[in-house]
Design an enzyme around this catalytic site. Sequence first.
Site, PDB file in Angstrom:
ATOM      1  CD  GLU A 112      -5.157   0.751  -2.608  1.00  0.00           C
ATOM      2  OE1 GLU A 112      -5.423  -0.309  -2.028  1.00  0.00           O
ATOM      3  OE2 GLU A 112      -5.541   1.860  -2.216  1.00  0.00           O
TER       4      GLU A 112
ATOM      5  CG  ASP B 279      -0.982   2.978   6.261  1.00  0.00           C
ATOM      6  OD1 ASP B 279      -1.164   3.812   5.377  1.00  0.00           O
ATOM      7  OD2 ASP B 279      -1.151   3.210   7.474  1.00  0.00           O
TER       8      ASP B 279
ATOM      9  CG  ASP C 261      -1.862   1.139   1.281  1.00  0.00           C
ATOM     10  OD1 ASP C 261      -2.230   1.641   0.198  1.00  0.00           O
ATOM     11  OD2 ASP C 261      -2.252   1.569   2.384  1.00  0.00           O
TER      12      ASP C 261
END
Lengths: 192, 192
Positions: free
Chosen positions: A77, A150, A16
Site C-alpha cells: 500500500e 491490517d 499493509d
Amino acid sequence: MTTPPARGVLRVLGIDPGLTRCGVGVVDVSPDRSARLVHVGVVRSDPAAAIEQRLAIIAAGLRAVIDDHAPEVVAVERVFAQHNRQTVMGTAQASGIALLVAGERGLPAATHTPSEVKAAVTGYGAADKRQVQAMVARVLRLDALPQPADAADALAIALCHAWRGGRAAAAASGPLTPAQRAWADAERLARR
Amino acid sequence: MTTPPARGVLRVLGIDPGLTRCGVGVVDVSPDRSARLVHVGVVRSDPAAAIEQRLAIIAAGLRAVIDDHAPEVVAVERVFAQHNRQTVMGTAQASGIALLVAGERGLPAATHTPSEVKAAVTGYGAADKRQVQAMVARVLRLDALPQPADAADALAIALCHAWRGGRAAAAASGPLTPAQRAWADAERLARR
C-alpha cells in the site's frame, strides 16, 4: 512451504506497511478473477524497541512469509505524506523495508493507493474499511472478517494488485508502468 | 577494511538518506572533539530502475560501507513529512533502509534533524548548507569541500552525532533518549 499455485494462477503477497503491525496476506488469483486464501497474518514489532531493531524484525518477518509461501509478486500500500505526521514516517520506512525485501528476493513489487485498493475490491473508491473487509471475506470465502484490520487490508491490496494489474497489462498500448511491468513479468512466470 | 579507531575514539557512520544519492561519511571522533575523516562517498541508484531494485542497491552499498569501515554507531538525518512531497517518501524509505542495515549489523542507530546537525556543526541552527560544508572541511582538515553535497551532509551528521551525543550522555540525569543510549553504548564499546 505452502503448495505452489496451479498453472496460470498468480500468487500475490499484499503488504499493509506499518511499524507496530505490518499486515501480510498471500492470495492465489486465477485468470477468471477467482481467488483463494494462502496465508494471512501480521508482523509485529515492539513500540518500545529501538527503530533499527523494529525494522530488522519486520524485514525478518516479511522474508519468512516470502520463503514460506513463494509469492511471484509483492504489492504494497502506498503511503502519503499528508496523513498523520506522527506515524507516517514509520509507515514510510516500513514500506521501504517491504519493497527492499521484495527486491532482494528478486520479486517484482508494485504500490497501490488506498483508493485504488478500495475501488478494485468494492468497485467504489470511497468505500469504508468495513465494506472492503466484507468483500475480501466474501471473495476468499472466509467464515469471518480477517483480524486485525491490517491483515484484512493486506489481503485487499493483494487482490487489488491481481485484478488491476491484470486488466491494466492487457489493456496497455503504450510503455508499461512499473506496476504493469511487474504484473506482466509475474504473469509470464505464472504461465511457465 | 580500514584501520580500526584508536582507543577511546568513536567511529560514526553518518548517512544522508536519499534514493538517487545517499551520502555516507565515516569519521573518527576523539573525546577532545577532534575528528578525522575515514571515508566519504555516495551510494547511487538509477532513477529509471524499479523502486525495489533501487532500495536493494542502496542497502547493498550501505552494508559494504559498514563492512569496510566497521563504525560503532550509525547516525541518519531525520526526514520530515512537510518537505517536498514528491521526494519525501523516497527519502523516508531510504532512511528506513539505513536504519534497517544498522539494526541487522547489530549497530545502534540514531536520527538527527537538519537543524540539530547545523547547530552542532556550526553553532547556528539556521546555518546555510555552504557554512556547514565549510565547517566540515575545516574540522576534518580537508583541502576542498566534500562533493557532492550529500557526501558533505553525511559527514556533518556523523560529527553532529558524536558531538551532541557525547555531551548529552554526560549531562543526562533522567532516562536516556534512544540517541543518547546509542552514544552511551557506543562509548562503552569504544573504551573496551
